[in-house]
Design an enzyme around this catalytic site. Structure first.
Site, PDB file in Angstrom:
ATOM      1  CD  GLN A  72      -3.038  -0.536  -0.026  1.00 43.76           C
ATOM      2  OE1 GLN A  72      -3.174   0.640  -0.361  1.00 43.76           O
ATOM      3  NE2 GLN A  72      -3.692  -1.513  -0.630  1.00 43.76           N
ATOM      4  CB  SER A  73       4.223   1.922  -1.381  1.00 42.02           C
ATOM      5  OG  SER A  73       4.980   3.059  -1.712  1.00 42.02           O
ATOM      6  CG  ASN A  74       0.601   6.654   0.842  1.00 39.95           C
ATOM      7  OD1 ASN A  74      -0.546   6.488   0.441  1.00 39.95           O
ATOM      8  ND2 ASN A  74       0.935   6.538   2.115  1.00 39.95           N
TER       9      ASN A  74
END
Ligand SMILES: Cc1ncc(COP(=O)(O)O)c(C=O)c1O
Length: 336
Positions: A72-74
């Site tokens: 879920q890396s921004n």
């Protein structure tokens, strides 16, 4: 001295007080730098760093971006969308394997056509440099010229993003007539904190940057922030004495681990949304904001007149963890 930059972010972002919450706590007036509003889908702190990183990639003639991060890396989502905007191929190397349909940031990675390779957590942690090298070589074999961006774009190039944002903050402080002693931010790979630490110093402000760690401990981040700043000083030949800068990291609010928040953080997320209409996320800003409120309550930050929270975005991480946040007993849980 300052390298080239692509003007990608919608700046200056707003600077606003949270008066209801500040009154309820009885401590300093809390101000928020709304860097969650640097764009819509590309929102958050990463776009400020990527303005410099991607300018460098284009200058080097790259036509592909290769980067890495959590599922879920921004940062990966912002890179994927900006790559699409600039017509660059994007390859993401992600830690963890999705269960079910893609959600949150991962959904956006797929939506904009990024190539996504996922690895089991242990494998990723043990082999990241090797995995990046494998993908780099494959992209080259396909005739592309990849530019490798480190985790979170936190390196000496990315530092510039929050050096520049610090000038914006200095204007914000002057406009509203405050001289805060502390600027609080979530610290995940250190680049935002590094940029703010040196940037506020360049602006001649007394404000210290306090990073609230969301994963590794304070000693690790102090080393990382200093390493990024030394590399920045060396590459861009600035005269600033990095060793004289104070690097402040609090690691008491990590909770169960990276991307895992406890019920107290979920309750704070609900409180900020219910009392101020401010949306935080459980991975970064929720932990950092919770940490700041606890430090105000405990008295460490309590005697300041004003305190500044840099909202670094992350809303899509909330979407991926909605069930946990919805279950929290918060001040307005009864309104759910
Ligand atoms: C929403 C959000 N806030 C804060 C951070 C922390 O920034 P940095 O990686 O520069 O420490 C990140 C990324 O790690 C992020 O995605």
């Amino acid at each position: 001295m300052e390298p080239s930059r692509l003007a990608l972010a919608r700046v200056p972002t707003p600077f606003e007080p949270l008066d209801r919450l500040s009154r309820a706590l009885g401590g300093p007036r809390i101000w928020v730098k709304r860097d969650d509003l640097t764009d819509c889908a590309i929102s958050g702190n990463k776009i400020r760093k990527l303005e410099y990183t991607l300018a460098q990639a284009l200058e080097e003639g790259s036509d592909a971006l290769l980067t890495c991060g959590g599922l879920q890396s921004n940062h990966c989502r912002a890179t994927a969308l900006l790559g699409a905007r600039l017509g660059l191929h994007v390859q993401l190397v992600l830690r963890g394997q999705p269960e079910g349909e893609p959600q949150g940031n991962l959904l956006l990675d797929h939506l904009c056509g990024a190539a996504v390779a996922t690895y089991p957590v242990r494998d990723y942690q043990a082999r990241l440099p090797e995995l990046l090298e494998l993908h780099r070589r494959r992209l080259e074999a396909e005739g592309r010229r990849p530019f490798v961006i480190p985790t979170g774009a936190s390196d000496e190039i990315g530092v510039w993003g929050y050096v520049r944002a610090s000038a914006e903050l200095a204007e914000d402080f002057a406009r509203v007539g405050i001289r805060p002693r502390r600027v609080v931010v979530a610290t995940g790979s250190g680049g935002t904190q590094a940029g703010l630490t040196v940037g506020l110093h360049i602006q001649g402000l007394d404000a210290e940057t306090w990073g609230i760690a969301v994963c590794d401990d304070a000693a690790w981040f102090e080393r990382k922030v200093r390493a990024d700043l030394h590399a920045w000083r060396q590459r861009y030949r600035t005269a600033i004495d990095i060793d004289s800068l104070r690097v402040r990291v609090l690691d008491a609010y990590i909770g169960p681990g990276y991307a895992k928040a406890g019920p107290e953080v979920h309750a704070t997320i609900r409180r900020a949304a219910c009392e101020e209409g401010l949306v935080l996320d459980p991975v970064y800003t929720g932990k950092a904001f919770h940490g700041m409120l606890e430090e105000i309550r405990s008295g460490r930050f309590g005697n300041d007149d004003d305190i500044v929270f840099v909202h670094t975005g992350g809303i899509f991480g909330l979407m991926a963890q909605w069930r946990e946040v919805a279950a929290a007993k918060g001040p307005c849980a009864s309104q759910a």
